[in-house]
Design an enzyme around this catalytic site. Sequence first.
Site, mmCIF file in Angstrom:
data_model
loop_
_atom_site.group_PDB
_atom_site.id
_atom_site.type_symbol
_atom_site.label_atom_id
_atom_site.label_comp_id
_atom_site.label_asym_id
_atom_site.label_seq_id
_atom_site.Cartn_x
_atom_site.Cartn_y
_atom_site.Cartn_z
ATOM 1 N N ASP A 1 0.712 -1.062 0.068
ATOM 2 C CA ASP A 1 -0.004 0.079 -0.020
ATOM 3 C C ASP A 1 0.933 1.161 0.050
ATOM 4 O O ASP A 1 1.621 1.498 0.803
ATOM 5 C CB ASP A 1 -1.051 -0.058 1.296
ATOM 6 C CG ASP A 1 -2.112 0.755 1.161
ATOM 7 O OD1 ASP A 1 -2.096 1.630 0.244
ATOM 8 O OD2 ASP A 1 -3.059 0.838 2.081
ATOM 9 N N ASP A 2 0.802 2.027 -1.105
ATOM 10 C CA ASP A 2 1.493 3.218 -1.091
ATOM 11 C C ASP A 2 2.959 2.897 -1.259
ATOM 12 O O ASP A 2 4.052 3.693 -0.720
ATOM 13 C CB ASP A 2 1.361 4.264 -0.343
ATOM 14 C CG ASP A 2 0.000 4.689 -0.401
ATOM 15 O OD1 ASP A 2 -0.842 4.407 -1.199
ATOM 16 O OD2 ASP A 2 -0.396 5.651 0.669
ATOM 17 N N CYS B 1 -5.314 4.193 -4.593
ATOM 18 C CA CYS B 1 -5.535 2.834 -4.049
ATOM 19 C C CYS B 1 -6.909 2.289 -4.704
ATOM 20 O O CYS B 1 -6.812 1.054 -5.293
ATOM 21 C CB CYS B 1 -5.198 2.732 -2.764
ATOM 22 S SG CYS B 1 -6.131 4.252 -1.653
ATOM 23 N N ARG C 1 -7.532 -1.214 -7.089
ATOM 24 C CA ARG C 1 -7.794 -2.314 -6.393
ATOM 25 C C ARG C 1 -9.193 -2.943 -7.157
ATOM 26 O O ARG C 1 -9.221 -4.201 -7.489
ATOM 27 C CB ARG C 1 -8.249 -2.238 -5.004
ATOM 28 C CG ARG C 1 -6.882 -2.079 -4.409
ATOM 29 C CD ARG C 1 -7.012 -1.319 -2.722
ATOM 30 N NE ARG C 1 -5.842 -1.044 -2.261
ATOM 31 C CZ ARG C 1 -5.000 -1.617 -1.498
ATOM 32 N NH1 ARG C 1 -5.363 -3.072 -1.169
ATOM 33 N NH2 ARG C 1 -3.754 -1.310 -1.056
ATOM 34 N N LYS D 1 -6.486 -5.127 3.549
ATOM 35 C CA LYS D 1 -7.307 -4.033 2.921
ATOM 36 C C LYS D 1 -8.120 -4.218 1.815
ATOM 37 O O LYS D 1 -7.837 -4.591 0.796
ATOM 38 C CB LYS D 1 -6.218 -2.558 2.753
ATOM 39 C CG LYS D 1 -6.965 -1.416 2.160
ATOM 40 C CD LYS D 1 -5.797 -0.271 1.930
ATOM 41 C CE LYS D 1 -6.463 0.794 1.176
ATOM 42 N NZ LYS D 1 -5.556 1.908 0.905
ATOM 43 N N HIS E 1 -11.107 -1.572 1.238
ATOM 44 C CA HIS E 1 -11.180 -0.377 0.338
ATOM 45 C C HIS E 1 -12.341 -0.191 -0.792
ATOM 46 O O HIS E 1 -12.042 0.541 -1.842
ATOM 47 C CB HIS E 1 -9.875 0.336 0.155
ATOM 48 C CG HIS E 1 -10.165 1.886 -0.076
ATOM 49 N ND1 HIS E 1 -9.100 2.631 -0.297
ATOM 50 C CD2 HIS E 1 -11.096 2.698 0.191
ATOM 51 C CE1 HIS E 1 -9.313 3.912 -0.395
ATOM 52 N NE2 HIS E 1 -10.556 4.045 0.190
ATOM 53 N N HIS F 1 1.633 2.442 4.089
ATOM 54 C CA HIS F 1 0.474 3.643 4.274
ATOM 55 C C HIS F 1 0.574 4.010 5.396
ATOM 56 O O HIS F 1 0.745 3.230 6.535
ATOM 57 C CB HIS F 1 -0.909 2.998 3.795
ATOM 58 C CG HIS F 1 -1.722 3.907 3.635
ATOM 59 N ND1 HIS F 1 -2.152 4.628 4.685
ATOM 60 C CD2 HIS F 1 -2.653 4.217 2.472
ATOM 61 C CE1 HIS F 1 -3.246 5.498 4.252
ATOM 62 N NE2 HIS F 1 -3.458 5.198 2.835
ATOM 63 N N ASP G 1 0.124 -0.673 -5.074
ATOM 64 C CA ASP G 1 -1.254 -0.097 -5.642
ATOM 65 C C ASP G 1 -1.110 0.989 -6.256
ATOM 66 O O ASP G 1 -1.964 1.540 -7.176
ATOM 67 C CB ASP G 1 -2.291 -0.313 -4.629
ATOM 68 C CG ASP G 1 -1.997 0.640 -3.622
ATOM 69 O OD1 ASP G 1 -0.803 0.972 -3.338
ATOM 70 O OD2 ASP G 1 -2.762 0.966 -2.564
ATOM 71 N N ASN G 2 -0.228 1.875 -6.094
ATOM 72 C CA ASN G 2 0.082 3.005 -6.917
ATOM 73 C C ASN G 2 1.364 3.888 -6.298
ATOM 74 O O ASN G 2 2.271 2.905 -5.714
ATOM 75 C CB ASN G 2 -1.131 4.236 -6.252
ATOM 76 C CG ASN G 2 -1.428 4.092 -4.953
ATOM 77 O OD1 ASN G 2 -2.648 3.752 -4.661
ATOM 78 N ND2 ASN G 2 -0.542 4.526 -4.115
ATOM 79 N N LYS H 1 1.798 9.412 -5.695
ATOM 80 C CA LYS H 1 0.203 8.994 -5.863
ATOM 81 C C LYS H 1 -0.597 10.288 -6.121
ATOM 82 O O LYS H 1 -0.231 11.417 -5.453
ATOM 83 C CB LYS H 1 0.349 8.473 -4.463
ATOM 84 C CG LYS H 1 -1.337 8.051 -4.338
ATOM 85 C CD LYS H 1 -1.233 7.592 -2.766
ATOM 86 C CE LYS H 1 -2.889 7.281 -2.415
ATOM 87 N NZ LYS H 1 -2.935 6.865 -0.827
#
Length: 563
Positions: free
Chosen positions: A38-39, A76, A80, A138, A140, A234, A340-341, A394
């Site tokens: 994540d991130d 994100c 996803r 996660k 989301h 994250h 994810d990004n 991001k």
Amino acid sequence: MKFSNFIVIIIIFFTLSNCTKKESVENKRPNILFIMADDLGFSDLGCFGSEISTPNLDALARSGIRNTSLYTAPTCSPSRAMLLSGVDNHRNGYGTMEGDWAENQIGVKGYEGHLNFDVVTFPKLLQDNGYHTSISGKWHQAFPVSKEEQWPNKRGFTRSFALLPGGAGHFSDQQKLFSFYKKTWYMEDGKTVDTLPEDFYSSDYYASKSMSYIDESIKENKPFFNYLAFTAPHWPLQVQDEYVDLYKGRYDKGYEVLAQERLGRMIEMGIIPPNSKVPSLSPNVAPWESLSDEEKHISSKTMEIYAAMIERLDANVGRVINHLKENGIYKNTIIVFLADNGAEGNYIGSILETQKWIDKSFDNSLSNIGKKNSYVYTGPSWAQVSTLPFKWYKGFSTEGGIRCPSIISYDKWKGNAGKINNQILTIKDFAPTFLEMANIKHPRTVYNGRNILPLDGVSMLNWLENKQELVHDIEEAHCWELYGRRGVRKSNWKAEWQDKPYGDDKWELYDLSNDIGEENNLAYKSPEKLQELIKEWEVYAIKNKVILPNEKVGYGPDKVWQK
């Protein structure tokens, strides 16, 4: 027939039966382990040039393919949603992120702010066809998060332990991500989780859940799909006390020095072209030497925690992979790792007075940064290092926002070991790939009596098995949009539109073959090429019914997209 001979026949029969059963288990459809960070930035893994220790992901890279041109969405939840559906974010519900609607996007199909029901997820199709499916981490994909029909147990997951919103603290206190959140929502198998174990730390717990779900699939003699969705690294940046000093002093020389160090390793590894350079500092980043001593100490300590979180994520990846090996199923498991990004480089404290809440509620003193009751984030300075050699991070359609580190490994594809792949892949390509590997056909337009959208992604299987050279044609155009920020890549050309102050509210043009950092705008030198890419984006916008924020023109039977 003598009784002894009869016994021998019976023994032979059961032996052959067991051998056949064992062979069928070994030759069954592949397991799938999808690991998402994540991130995490493009250069944050050891196997992508980082100084951060990631031995388990490095080993995975040696056994598989490192992809240097795999594209996600700028943030994100749209990423996803594209992963799970194989459908563009403007049609699967994430034309914009939840809560970020412009007035002209409210109530519009494709802009629901959750994974909509115009798509069927590939985990649901796997589940329908005998797979044990699970998620740990996660989600989301639900808005509001209390909508149970949008939870993972309703979207194709047999077992689920999920953080429902976009983030939270990493310990058992369920620290909220923003001041305006009512609470932090966790769910397990369709039931809300009010308390967490006292020793809860996100990366450790998600990995443990992943292994327990895999054990269930073994007991049921089913192939599995496990979505291990870490919330590291994250923000808020936090790690267990024993790891707070893991990188003590490592970043005291600052982000400009670190950028040069990483760039050299990346070029040496062959991850990026030899002509790559460190991009200029963005206007919102001050040179390291202009910072006060206190600012330097706080900044370097923050990066230390970020690095420690990544090392702990890697350690948990190692736990899960070792679990596969110990249970004899590693060789039949395809493993994918992806961020994810791009890295988070935005000023979180500027969001709805969140910084006032942070200052009031948390102890961010130098000695406490990274601990349970702290709340810090890296900001744009270190994010620019994480996204090396690309521009921005991001939230942007620049390379730094959407080009992410990726590893694909499968023991049966031994010819792929150690490869570095530079061709374009997208996050939408995983759904058709996994379905083809499992010998499952996507229903295309109708599923369980309701109309659904066909896949936008393309299967990578023939390429992964070295049966074809490319996944996407070189001249295929790939397009992105979020918050009005637009991008289109075709071959090595990239056109982008960034809002002020990040751009000039007009199209820019870059030749990525010799300007991977997107610093030399060729819009005026190559106007014909720019127009070619703009037309490609217009075709994409019409097909996917893109609504740029605050535009008065929309869609209907008598309307077309306009600039």
